[in-house]
Design a protein around this motif. Structure first.
Motif, short mmCIF file in Angstrom:
data_model
loop_
_atom_site.label_atom_id
_atom_site.label_comp_id
_atom_site.label_asym_id
_atom_site.label_seq_id
_atom_site.Cartn_x
_atom_site.Cartn_y
_atom_site.Cartn_z
N PRO A 67 0.83 -1.22 0.00
CA PRO A 67 0.00 0.00 0.00
C PRO A 67 0.86 1.26 0.00
N ALA A 68 0.33 2.30 -0.57
CA ALA A 68 1.04 3.58 -0.59
C ALA A 68 1.31 4.05 0.84
N GLY A 69 2.52 4.53 1.05
CA GLY A 69 2.87 5.07 2.35
C GLY A 69 3.33 4.05 3.37
N VAL A 70 3.35 2.75 3.00
CA VAL A 70 3.78 1.70 3.91
C VAL A 70 5.09 1.12 3.42
N ALA A 71 6.04 0.90 4.32
CA ALA A 71 7.31 0.30 3.95
C ALA A 71 7.10 -1.18 3.62
N GLU A 72 7.76 -1.63 2.56
CA GLU A 72 7.59 -3.03 2.13
C GLU A 72 7.95 -4.00 3.25
N ALA A 73 9.05 -3.76 3.96
CA ALA A 73 9.47 -4.66 5.04
C ALA A 73 8.40 -4.76 6.12
N ASP A 74 7.78 -3.64 6.44
CA ASP A 74 6.74 -3.64 7.47
C ASP A 74 5.49 -4.39 6.99
N PHE A 75 5.12 -4.18 5.76
CA PHE A 75 3.88 -4.76 5.23
C PHE A 75 3.95 -6.28 5.18
N TYR A 76 4.97 -6.83 4.52
CA TYR A 76 5.02 -8.27 4.34
C TYR A 76 5.36 -9.02 5.63
N SER A 77 6.04 -8.38 6.56
CA SER A 77 6.36 -9.06 7.82
C SER A 77 5.18 -9.10 8.78
N CYS A 78 4.12 -8.31 8.48
CA CYS A 78 2.94 -8.31 9.36
C CYS A 78 1.71 -7.91 8.54
N LEU A 79 1.25 -8.82 7.69
CA LEU A 79 0.07 -8.52 6.88
C LEU A 79 -1.15 -8.23 7.75
N SER A 80 -1.25 -8.91 8.87
CA SER A 80 -2.41 -8.69 9.75
C SER A 80 -2.44 -7.27 10.30
N CYS A 81 -1.27 -6.64 10.41
CA CYS A 81 -1.21 -5.26 10.91
C CYS A 81 -1.81 -4.29 9.91
N TYR A 82 -1.85 -4.69 8.63
CA TYR A 82 -2.34 -3.80 7.58
C TYR A 82 -3.49 -4.46 6.82
N ALA A 83 -4.26 -5.29 7.51
CA ALA A 83 -5.32 -6.06 6.87
C ALA A 83 -6.30 -5.17 6.12
N MET A 84 -6.61 -4.00 6.67
CA MET A 84 -7.59 -3.12 6.04
C MET A 84 -7.03 -2.44 4.78
N LEU A 85 -5.70 -2.47 4.61
CA LEU A 85 -5.08 -1.81 3.46
C LEU A 85 -4.76 -2.77 2.32
N ILE A 86 -4.97 -4.06 2.54
CA ILE A 86 -4.67 -5.04 1.49
C ILE A 86 -5.59 -4.81 0.29
N ASP A 87 -5.00 -4.80 -0.89
CA ASP A 87 -5.73 -4.59 -2.13
C ASP A 87 -6.49 -5.87 -2.48
N GLN A 88 -7.77 -5.92 -2.16
CA GLN A 88 -8.56 -7.13 -2.39
C GLN A 88 -8.78 -7.40 -3.87
N GLU A 89 -8.75 -6.37 -4.69
CA GLU A 89 -8.91 -6.57 -6.13
C GLU A 89 -7.67 -7.23 -6.74
N ALA A 90 -6.51 -6.92 -6.20
CA ALA A 90 -5.28 -7.52 -6.71
C ALA A 90 -5.15 -8.98 -6.29
N TRP A 91 -5.70 -9.33 -5.13
CA TRP A 91 -5.57 -10.70 -4.64
C TRP A 91 -6.53 -11.64 -5.40
N ASP A 92 -5.98 -12.74 -5.88
CA ASP A 92 -6.76 -13.77 -6.57
C ASP A 92 -6.10 -15.10 -6.23
N GLY A 93 -6.74 -15.88 -5.36
CA GLY A 93 -6.14 -17.12 -4.90
C GLY A 93 -5.85 -18.10 -6.01
N ASP A 94 -6.78 -18.24 -6.96
CA ASP A 94 -6.55 -19.16 -8.08
C ASP A 94 -5.35 -18.72 -8.91
N ALA A 95 -5.30 -17.43 -9.23
CA ALA A 95 -4.21 -16.92 -10.06
C ALA A 95 -2.88 -16.99 -9.31
N PHE A 96 -2.91 -16.75 -7.99
CA PHE A 96 -1.68 -16.84 -7.20
C PHE A 96 -1.16 -18.28 -7.24
#
Length: 602
Positions: free
Chosen positions: A358-387
């Motif tokens: 997400p904009a304004g969030v450091a990559e290291a912080d985001f991926y090391s604690c996705l639950s901390c930024y759960a509300m900022l996760i781009d739900q449109e980008a996430w696709d379990g089948d495609a992943f």
């Protein structure tokens, strides 16, 4: 018939500069039989360009890896000439890393104490202003295919002229180079098609990964004519070949090094300089290769290709907040509060595409604690089948493919050269030749520590009087760099010797040894100058010891990697010391897959 004309990074990265350096790996075991305590063996420096080929006579396939150092993902673009319309897929960095690891040349020595007569960005272009010619009125190239592969978009261009290809690249957002058109015309006249790569929207520079280029062909060939556009002086090129038997250059010369010139005390620290001077020797004329290894592919560690813990299906119905935790459970990531480290080079590309930061969030912080930024996760980008599909494409399939490749081919050859732009006037070509000797990668000498002075006994029996215990002689210009220059006949068979400096080397060495403290004349005054010469700089060596290689020592012409290349019995040793030491080592990369070849053999 067309041969392979492709650059491992041998192609034109259009835009900012790039290089083919891989991720480092470390190993702790010294291995071999010539590790003295405090004096670890030293594999030669492996920085530079590496390409691995395989061919069954009908198809050639190669993995191509580049590491872009320009910093701007939008400026990255890369053009690769190939003889026919190819298939493109994700490659395996780990495969080439393992191939380099298993075949790296290593030089070392044992200490024997003797006393009183008692008995080791090729082809990269920087052109921020674009450039090129409009090509107005000319027929443009046909776009044969456009698709995505991993983190890349690619287009295959056929026909046209250098001007219209250049125009197409500019119109489609690829930077070009003013010198490229003239060289492109040569490849177009020979029937080449071009594969243009660039990073997909949202992909980062760190997402660059190997790609596989597979097409019909019979003879591996490296298109150095294109490389000279932006090549540096004495550029390192290593070519690895998987097949049934040894591979040799067919239109370049083959050089056997004068290993008296190698600094054995420093375990080959001047190896790059030795190769550079040897391939420039008269008769080789700057267009020659050295064989660094030829032998069984069993030397390549396949454990890094294991996929037992990599399960893609679990991601299909997964909530995105749990993705990184699952990657950790599968051994592909290791995260702390300070950030994540990834155990596979393509994991970041998956995260960037399906879980963008997400904009304004450091990559290291985001991926090391996705639950901390759960509300900022781009739900449109996430696709379990495609992943899950991308996970299989980028991580699982290339590793499985690499294992199948090594199961298929029993033999690997590793060739090396250093070449400058003015020497890149011919594309080197290669072929398998049956009946040639194996060439081991591990070489051991023996330092005889005598009362009157120290002598290094080299593989093959030559003895070199040392200036002191820690200094290799600095030879005069009379000492050759290459022992032999050879060429292999196009029809196959043993090499033809063009230059043989054996007698000269022996004479120079005898004169040097005679002036030493243990020689007939005694002392070193009046002998070879030990303070000045033409050896050049150290040449640079990675701080390393081999990773778990336990084969015996070997030399070119030995019966294989398990045969001894040691100095032999000293004949008068009082005592012998051979303690094992260890130190980390750094490797470079590059690899090749073989889907077409596998299908033909099944």
């Amino acid at each position: 018939m067309w041969s392979l004309r492709f650059l491992s990074s041998l192609g034109i990265p259009l835009g900012l500069a790039a290089a083919a350096y891989g991720l480092p790996s470390t190993a702790d075991a010294c291995g071999g039989t010539f590790c003295d305590g405090g004096n670890p063996n030293m594999p030669v420096d492996q920085t530079g360009e590496v390409i691995l080929f395989a061919s069954d006579g009908d198809f050639i396939e190669a993995h191509v890896q580049i590491d872009y150092d320009g910093g701007d993902a939008e400026q990255f673009a890369w053009l690769v000439p190939v003889p026919e319309v190819p298939e493109i897929e994700v490659g395996s960095w780990r495969l080439v890393q393992a191939a380099l690891d298993g075949t790296v040349p290593v030089y070392g020595f044992q200490n024997n104490f003797v006393c009183d007569g008692e008995t080791g960005g090729i082809g990269f272009i920087q052109d921020p202003d674009g450039g090129g010619v409009s090509g107005e009125g000319e027929v443009g190239p046909t776009v044969v295919a456009q698709d995505v592969v991993g983190a890349f978009e690619f287009a295959i261009l056929q026909g046209g002229s250098s001007d219209t290809v250049n125009t197409w690249l500019l119109d489609n957002g690829y930077a070009t180079d003013d010198e490229a058109p003239e060289i492109l015309d040569t490849y177009i006249a020979e029937g080449s098609v071009f594969v243009a790569f660039r990073l997909r929207h949202g992909a980062e520079v760190e997402d660059i990964h190997p790609v596989v280029i597979r097409y019909q062909g019979t003879e591996p060939c490296i298109p150095l004519r294109l490389t000279r556009v932006a090549a540096q002086e004495d550029m390192d090129i290593r070519a690895l070949f998987l097949g049934d038997t040894r591979v040799v250059p067919t239109n370049y010369r083959h050089v056997r090094l004068n290993r008296v010139r190698l600094d054995w005390v420093q375990r080959g620290a001047n190896y790059q300089d030795l190769v550079s001077m040897a391939v420039d020797t008269p008769g080789a004329d700057g267009r020659a290769f050295v064989t660094e290894y030829a032998g069984t592919s069993d030397m390549i560690d396949t454990s890094v290709l294991a996929t037992d813990t990599y399960v893609s299906g679990v991601f299909v119905d997964m909530a995105p907040v749990n993705v990184v935790t699952t990657l950790q459970n599968q051994g592909l990531a290791s995260c702390t509060t300070e950030g994540c480290e990834y155990q596979h080079e393509l994991v970041p590309s998956l995260l960037h595409e399906f879980l963008p930061v997400p904009a304004g969030v450091a990559e290291a912080d985001f991926y090391s604690c996705l639950s901390c930024y759960a509300m900022l996760i781009d739900q449109e980008a996430w696709d379990g089948d495609a992943f899950a599909a991308a996970y299989d494409e980028r991580i699982v399939a290339p590793l499985v493919h690499g294992q199948e490749l090594l199961d298929l081919w029993p033999y690997v050859t590793r060739l090396y050269t250093r070449i400058s732009p003015h020497e890149m006037i011919t594309d080197p070509m290669f072929a398998e030749v049956e009946g040639l000797d194996d060439v081991a990668s591990r070489h051991g000498a023996s330092r005889e520590i005598d009362c009157c002075g120290d002598i290094m006994r080299l593989p093959g029996g030559r003895e070199v009087t040392l200036v002191d215990s820690f200094t290799w002689p600095t030879w005069s210009s009379e000492m050759p760099w290459a022992e032999r220059v050879e060429e292999f006949p196009p029809a196959g068979g043993p090499p033809i010797t063009l230059v043989d400096e054996t007698a000269n080397i022996d004479a120079q060495l005898a004169a040097w040894n005679a002036k030493g403290p243990c020689g007939e004349e005694g002392g070193t005054e009046g002998g070879v100058d030990t303070t000045a010469g033409d050896d050049g700089s150290d040449g640079g060596v990675s701080t390393t010891s081999p990773s778990g290689q336990t084969s015996g020592l070997g030399s070119e012409g030995s019966s294989g990697p398990g045969q001894s290349d040691g100095g032999g019995d000293s004949g008068c040793a009082c005592t012998t010391s051979s303690e094992s030491g260890s130190t980390p080592w750094l490797l470079a990369l590059f690899g090749l897959g073989l889907g077409a070849l596998r299908r033909r053999r099944n």
